[in-house]
Design a protein around this motif. Structure first.
Motif, PDB file in Angstrom:
ATOM      1  N   LEU A 252       0.820  -1.207   0.000  1.00  0.00           N
ATOM      2  CA  LEU A 252       0.000   0.000   0.000  1.00  0.00           C
ATOM      3  C   LEU A 252       0.862   1.268   0.000  1.00  0.00           C
ATOM      4  O   LEU A 252       1.769   1.409  -0.808  1.00  0.00           O
TER       5      LEU A 252
ATOM      6  N   THR B 130       1.535  -3.015  -6.197  1.00  0.00           N
ATOM      7  CA  THR B 130       1.162  -1.933  -5.285  1.00  0.00           C
ATOM      8  C   THR B 130      -0.056  -1.183  -5.810  1.00  0.00           C
ATOM      9  O   THR B 130      -0.987  -0.863  -5.053  1.00  0.00           O
TER      10      THR B 130
ATOM     11  N   TYR C  91      -7.673  -1.864  -1.516  1.00  0.00           N
ATOM     12  CA  TYR C  91      -7.786  -1.462  -0.104  1.00  0.00           C
ATOM     13  C   TYR C  91      -7.816   0.061   0.003  1.00  0.00           C
ATOM     14  O   TYR C  91      -7.087   0.656   0.793  1.00  0.00           O
TER      15      TYR C  91
ATOM     16  N   ASP D 197      -3.162  -3.266  -5.178  1.00  0.00           N
ATOM     17  CA  ASP D 197      -3.557  -3.277  -3.764  1.00  0.00           C
ATOM     18  C   ASP D 197      -4.125  -1.934  -3.311  1.00  0.00           C
ATOM     19  O   ASP D 197      -5.042  -1.887  -2.485  1.00  0.00           O
ATOM     20  N   LEU D 198      -3.565  -0.850  -3.810  1.00  0.00           N
ATOM     21  CA  LEU D 198      -4.067   0.469  -3.415  1.00  0.00           C
ATOM     22  C   LEU D 198      -5.548   0.615  -3.755  1.00  0.00           C
ATOM     23  O   LEU D 198      -6.325   1.186  -2.988  1.00  0.00           O
TER      24      LEU D 198
ATOM     25  N   ALA E   5      -5.909   3.163   2.443  1.00  0.00           N
ATOM     26  CA  ALA E   5      -4.919   4.013   1.771  1.00  0.00           C
ATOM     27  C   ALA E   5      -5.368   5.474   1.693  1.00  0.00           C
ATOM     28  O   ALA E   5      -4.851   6.231   0.877  1.00  0.00           O
TER      29      ALA E   5
END
Length: 264
Positions: A93, A159, A166, A162-163, A170
């Motif tokens: 993240l 990354t 989630y 995932d950002l 973040a």
């Protein structure tokens, strides 16, 4: 030899061996003393700032340059702690984004992704939070060097995935868009598709739209084909928000139910 001096010598010996951490049981074995005496010795060393304990029974040796921090930096002790726990992990993240050059979005906490969630760690002024992630083994990672060894960090493409997956961890959609605007030029289109295979296709739909929105559309051509092949349904750009009367993005099979202003 007095106990404080003996305890300090254990720390000196560990440093000489290239060790930067130890367990309370190792410390007790080295001194040959009772548990109560171990607790007292460790407490004295911690009070002097020579050691810190990020987790129960696990200690790190704090060099003078980090005494003000009250701990080792998280990227230096997390690999040691994960080895101690026998746990798989990667830095993810916003913390991973910082490794990849997103310097304008410095996180307030160090974010670590694991197979299951754990309570946050507070060690001095260092705070580490954990995020649970499925398919951890499928996530692309790379190693970054630090003064204590190396740390595993999700690749720039993983990354980005995932950002979006989630966003609530973040800082929300605007902050995610701001980070993506910094990462966009470093994203490899082929590796982005590979990274998307470790997650829900819904994440790829949202990510593709956001990358286009922040001017990195040239990185999404292959991802767009991937979404066309795999996405069966429209999904919301912002999960949990109302999508009634929201415009649609046909390319990404997305209800655009949020206006996005990338944080600078």
């Amino acid at each position: 030899m007095k106990m404080p001096h003996r305890a300090h010598n254990v720390i000196v010996d560990l440093i000489a061996l290239g060790r930067h951490h130890f367990t309370s049981s190792e410390f007790r074995s080295a001194l040959g003393i009772s548990e109560a005496a171990v607790r007292q010795a460790l407490s004295r060393l911690a009070a002097k700032g020579e050691i810190a304990s990020p987790a129960r029974g696990f200690y790190v040796i704090v060099p003078p340059g980090y005494r003000r921090l009250g701990c080792l930096p998280a990227d230096q002790f997390i690999p040691l702690l994960m080895e101690h726990w026998g746990a798989r992990y990667y830095v993810g993240l916003l913390s991973a984004a910082q490794f990849h050059g997103a310097a304008h979005h410095r996180p307030q906490e160090f974010q670590v992704v694991m197979e299951r969630n754990r309570p946050a760690i507070i060690c001095g002024s260092v705070r580490v939070t954990f995020v649970a992630r499925r398919n951890l083994d499928a996530v692309q990672v790379e190693r970054f060097n630090n003064p204590r060894g190396t740390v595993l960090v999700s690749t720039v493409e993983a990354t980005a995935i995932d950002l979006v997956g989630y966003m609530h961890r973040a800082g929300g959609i605007d902050r995610v868009a701001g980070v993506l605007s910094e990462l966009g030029e470093d994203i490899d289109p082929e590796r982005l598709v590979e990274a998307s295979n470790s997650a829900s296709i819904l994440w790829a739909q949202r990510l593709g739209y956001l990358l286009e929105h922040v001017g990195a559309g040239d990185r999404t051509v292959l991802l767009k084909d991937h979404v066309r092949r795999r996405a069966r349904n429209y999904t919301k750009l912002l999960p949990g928000a109302n999508a009634a009367d929201a415009p649609r993005s046909q390319d990404w099979r997305l209800f655009v139910n949020a206006s996005v202003e990338a944080d600078a």
